[in-house]
Design an enzyme around this catalytic site. Structure first.
Site, PDB file in Angstrom:
ATOM      1  CB  ALA A 192      46.777 -72.409 -25.176  1.00  0.00           C
ATOM      2  CD  GLU A 226      43.463 -70.869 -24.632  1.00  0.00           C
ATOM      3  OE1 GLU A 226      43.054 -69.777 -25.069  1.00  0.00           O
ATOM      4  OE2 GLU A 226      44.034 -70.978 -23.532  1.00  0.00           O
TER       5      GLU A 226
HETATM    6  N1  B3K Z   1      44.422 -65.207 -23.373  1.00  0.00           N
HETATM    7  C1  B3K Z   1      45.659 -65.942 -23.248  1.00  0.00           C
HETATM    8  C2  B3K Z   1      46.614 -65.314 -22.324  1.00  0.00           C
HETATM    9  C3  B3K Z   1      47.488 -64.305 -22.951  1.00  0.00           C
HETATM   10  C4  B3K Z   1      48.577 -63.858 -21.999  1.00  0.00           C
HETATM   11  C5  B3K Z   1      49.349 -62.736 -22.533  1.00  0.00           C
HETATM   12  N2  B3K Z   1      50.445 -62.350 -21.696  1.00  0.00           N
HETATM   13  C6  B3K Z   1      45.423 -67.347 -22.825  1.00  0.00           C
HETATM   14  C7  B3K Z   1      44.143 -67.616 -22.160  1.00  0.00           C
HETATM   15  O1  B3K Z   1      43.855 -67.166 -21.083  1.00  0.00           O
HETATM   16  O2  B3K Z   1      43.338 -68.285 -22.746  1.00  0.00           O
HETATM   17 ZN    ZN Z   2      41.805 -67.460 -21.293  1.00  0.00          ZN
END
Ligand code: B3K
Ligand code: ZN
Length: 885
Positions: free
Chosen positions: A268, A304
């Site tokens: 996500a 998230e």
């Molecule tokens: N921040 C995103 C991960 C993005 C990955 C890009 N290749 C999901 C998370 O760690 O919440």
């Molecule tokens: Zn994250």
């Protein structure tokens, strides 16, 4: 694809951006065969970056530039330079406005990065560097801007148009199209940008924040999945409440949205106000999702959501600081899950995962510190080290400072850096300032890679009544790091007397005894701690709750481990004692197998498990965890050289012995659990989840007895269960059984019933891919031709190819190398479609040093073959070159 060798980027080369973007105004015109993106960037010279007006260098890839203006003046070809990754021009004033129009092709974007189509909807994935595939921009996290976004699309095909922030205007156009404008008042880096357009339905709810504001909550899906959202909504509301209570963090916008998409490279994404989720991390219904899937949805929704503060309000200065947001947020979501469910079981699961997979990463060619010094392709650094080890580093800070000082530190961090892009050092500084503790040496956890080894010896002086624990820490060499300095290792511990009672603890020099459990901070290469007034020779319980991510060695005898299994007051360490006992017993079997001797199982393992099974007072989830033998992958990780065949044979031998010796107890507990399932409607609550996990592991043992009565109960459970947890477990057990007719029947029925449910079909692929019976590769190759399989969907790739290569050791590591050849072929095919997924799937081949000479040669040959296969993405190239170095 790469036109030249990818460059290595170093942390030491970090420079502040020459220019800043105060406002970003985007307009997307979405069409079936192309999309037009207009971007207006209100920019200025960064006063912190020096004098003069250097050239402005914008990132941009795969963009067809149609139009470019500087302060309303059209620029001709000679006024700017365009390469396949940048657009440069010369500003003439400190403040200026850039207007650009580009054409892009989301409809043919199979890399699932930037703007792309998943089924019938448009969606985005910008982290880490996807925004540069949408428009020309300063695509780096320390450039933060407010965004206004207008989308227009055909109204019938795309009735829902979403972006970050709040909706501020919308309207119709005469040609059947419509538009909407969204405004996000919070400054953010481009990686948090999102848009969605599609024919979506949503469920709605609301949440009243701590300060009394009402936030609208919406979760969007394709219409057929509208009935599978309640669990995610419940999880979201719990997360919002938890973050207020535990961290004092309140949500900031008036609306929070989640959209589920089927084609997604990871779990996500925390885009501001508009999280985009892999449907596997949102959809949950008892008929189609297991308990584990329910728990994953709860955890990912929380993760998230928590990013809104740890990541969005306070973000990363550069991608070397990725663990600043990821390690912290994983720690936060793990604590949330621990509070919502069983704390001990959550810790057991996380530690088992860390030790099996992150320890292997830390011992392999891609090993890197929690804050890396360099990378070629940042997408390769969304690793278990950044996430899981990063979370362990946060947990250690929490342990060393205590909950209260940690909370003061996090308050200070959020307050001090709200709206900024900062570093791991800034985080630690806030923790130091709030607690008054010096974390200078502790910071080595951020800069040194590799898993430390902590060897412990003890000595009891019966005459002086003193007990001394001596710790020796060391850390193996890792790529680019030959020598390591000592870490700060918090060791939570207690001492047990011969009745299993905890002894009061007093260290030499202390005025009085204090408690029966404490944290020793090991800071030197060799360090001793002496306890005084110890009346009897104690048995130490060390590293309680797995208080540091290290490999602990204390020479426990098997009887001592059995004793700790029964008496340790720390639930985690009771499980750990059982695991260590099982590891010792299994390692002995592996050696017998290697010497060609008949296998002989130490009966103490059976007796220990008999006691666990017979104890009705134990939490059923704990019983299930204790009954689970260490995974083959973990046993491989522990071996100097992994003998996959011997490990498999030894573990299966032990499982069969347990099944045989404990059949009656397992049978009785199984029957009671299944009876309770039949008579109570399904709920994904902790008590029921615990019961089903015990029921399902009992069933897996019972089926090893290969009896007709076991087969009958298994088929009954498969046919009549009212939930996916029981049905899938029964299917998996059947798939691994010798009852070919029942197996084929169950697989066919299952596929027929769930053929339209992509996520359930993923499970159907995965249980078959992981089946260790002979012929695994051929079964997987046949499934690649199944109508429901496609290489274009990452979930399918993970379910079939990933499950085979990661969970089916005996078949993947076939001695003729056919498993390796198969995986290399898939990586070559995936490299052209989706570089991020290709590079992920490569991982098992990178571990070639763990295996015997024959396998090493075969694995390396496949890595070389991929390297020679043609034009490689930077993602795949980096992993290959480091693995072969
Ligand atoms: N921040 C995103 C991960 C993005 C990955 C890009 N290749 C999901 C998370 O760690 O919440
Ligand atoms: Zn994250």
């Amino acid at each position: 694809m790469r036109s030249e060798q990818p460059q290595t980027i170093h942390l030491k080369d970090y420079r502040a951006p020459d220019y800043l973007i105060d406002e970003t105004h985007l307009t997307f015109e979405l069409f079936e065969d192309h999309t037009l993106v207009h971007a207006q960037l209100v920019m200025r010279r960064n006063p912190a970056a020096g004098d003069g007006l250097p050239p402005l260098v914008l990132d941009g890839q795969q963009l067809e530039l149609l139009d470019l203006h500087l302060d309303d003046v059209p620029l001709a070809a000679g006024d700017y330079q365009l390469t396949d990754s940048h657009l440069s021009l010369q500003p003439t004033q400190a403040r200026f406005v850039i207007d650009s129009t580009v054409r892009i092709h989301p409809e043919s974007n199979t890399a699932l990065e930037g703007l792309y189509k998943s089924g019938g909807m448009f969606c985005t994935q910008c982290e880490a560097e996807g925004f540069r595939k949408i428009t020309f921009y300063l695509d780096r996290p320390d450039v933060m801007s407010v965004f206004t976004t207008t989308l227009s699309a055909d109204k019938q095909a795309y009735p829902i148009l979403l972006s970050n922030g709040n909706p501020i205007a919308s309207g119709e156009e005469e040609d059947g199209r419509h538009w909407a404008t969204w405004q996000d008042p919070f400054k953010k880096p481009a990686y948090l940008f999102a848009l969605v357009a599609g024919d979506l339905w949503c469920i709605e709810d609301s949440f009243r924040t701590l300060s009394g504001r009402d936030v609208a909550l919406r979760i969007y899906v394709e219409p057929e999945n509208i009935g599978k959202l309640q669990h995610a909504m419940d999880s979201l509301k719990k997360s919002m409440k938890w973050d207020e209570e535990v961290y004092g963090r309140e949500y900031d916008l008036d609306i929070f949205m989640i959209v589920a998409v089927n084609d997604f490279n990871m779990g996500a994404m925390e885009n501001k106000g508009l999280n985009i989720f892999n449907s596997s991390c949102v959809l949950a219904h008892p008929d189609t999702a297991t308990d584990a899937a329910h728990q994953r949805v709860e955890a990912v929704v929380a993760h998230e959501y928590f990013h809104n503060w740890s990541g969005n309000r306070v973000t990363c200065r550069d991608w070397f600081q990725l663990s600043l947001k990821e390690g912290f947020t994983v720690f936060r979501d793990a604590e949330f899950s621990a509070d919502m469910n069983s704390r001990t079981v959550k810790r057991i699961e996380d530690v088992a995962f860390l030790r099996t997979h992150q320890f292997a990463e830390d011992a392999g060619p891609m090993a890197h510190p929690v804050r890396p010094d360099s990378y070629m392709e940042i997408s390769n650094f969304y690793t278990l080290t950044i996430y899981e080890k990063g979370a362990e580093v946060l947990r250690m800070i929490h342990t060393l400072l205590g909950a209260e000082a940690f909370r003061k530190g996090s308050d200070l961090y959020f307050e001090r850096h709200d709206g900024q892009a900062v570093t791991c050092d800034d985080f630690v500084q806030a923790m130091e300032d709030a607690s008054g503790q010096d974390l200078t040496q502790f910071k080595r956890w951020y800069t040194q890679s590799g898993t430390p080894r902590l060897a412990v010896e003890d000595c009891y002086d019966a005459h002086a009544k003193t007990y001394t624990l001596t710790f020796r820490q060391s850390c193996p060499a890792t790529p680019g790091q030959e020598r390591k300095e000592p870490f700060v290792i918090p060791v939570a511990m207690g001492l047990l007397d011969s009745h299993g009672r905890e002894l009061p603890l007093r260290l030499a020099g202390e005025a009085e005894t204090a408690g029966t459990s404490r944290v020793l901070a090991v800071t030197e290469a060799v360090q001793s701690f002496t306890f005084v007034e110890v009346p009897v020779q104690p048995l130490p319980s060390l590293l309680r709750g797995f208080s540091a991510p290290v490999k602990l060695h204390y020479p426990y005898g098997r009887d001592q481990l059995m004793f700790l299994m029964q008496h340790d007051s720390d639930g985690f360490n009771r499980w750990e004692a059982g695991q260590q006992l099982a590891v010792q017993v299994l390692q002995a079997l592996v050696e017998q197998q290697q010497r060609g001797e008949p296998l002989h199982l130490d009966g103490r393992l059976i007796e220990a498990l008999r006691a666990v099974l017979a104890d009705e007072t134990l939490d059923q989830a704990m019983v299930a965890e204790m009954l689970s033998l260490p995974a083959e992958a973990y046993l491989a990780e522990l071996s100097e050289m992994a003998d996959v065949d011997a490990i498999h044979i030894a573990r299966e031998f032990a499982r069969e012995a347990i099944a045989r010796e404990l059949f009656d107890l397992l049978w009785a507990r199984y029957q009671r659990c299944r009876e309770a399932s039949r008579s109570t409607p399904y709920a994904a609550d902790a008590a029921q989840i615990a019961r089903r996990s015990l029921q399902n592991i009992a069933l897996s043992y019972l089926m090893l007895a290969r009896s007709e009565e076991a087969l009958d109960v298994c088929v009954e459970q498969f046919e009549h269960a009212d939930n996916m947890t029981e049905r899938l477990a029964a299917l998996a057990v059947l798939v691994n059984s010798p009852f070919d007719a029942d197996k084929a029947n169950a697989l066919a029925k299952f596929a027929e019933h769930f053929k339209d449910d992509a996520l359930v079909m993923d499970q159907w692929f995965a249980v078959q891919a992981a089946c260790s019976l002979p012929g695994g590769l051929e079964r997987v190759q046949a499934l690649m031709h199944h109508g429901a399989f496609t290489l274009k969907n990452p979930n399918k790739v993970r379910a079939l190819i990933g499950a085979f290569a990661n969970q089916n050791h005996v078949n993947f590591h076939r001695i003729d190398g056919a498993g390796y050849r198969f995986l290399a072929d898939q990586v070559i095919a995936l490299n052209a479609l989706n570089p991020q997924i290709a590079s992920r799937q490569l991982t098992p081949l990178t571990r070639w040093r763990k295996f015997d000479q024959t396998r090493q040669v075969l694995m390396r040959a496949e890595l070389e073959r991929i390297l020679a296969s043609g034009e490689l993405s930077g993602d795949v190239y980096e992993v290959l070159s480091k693995s072969l170095a």
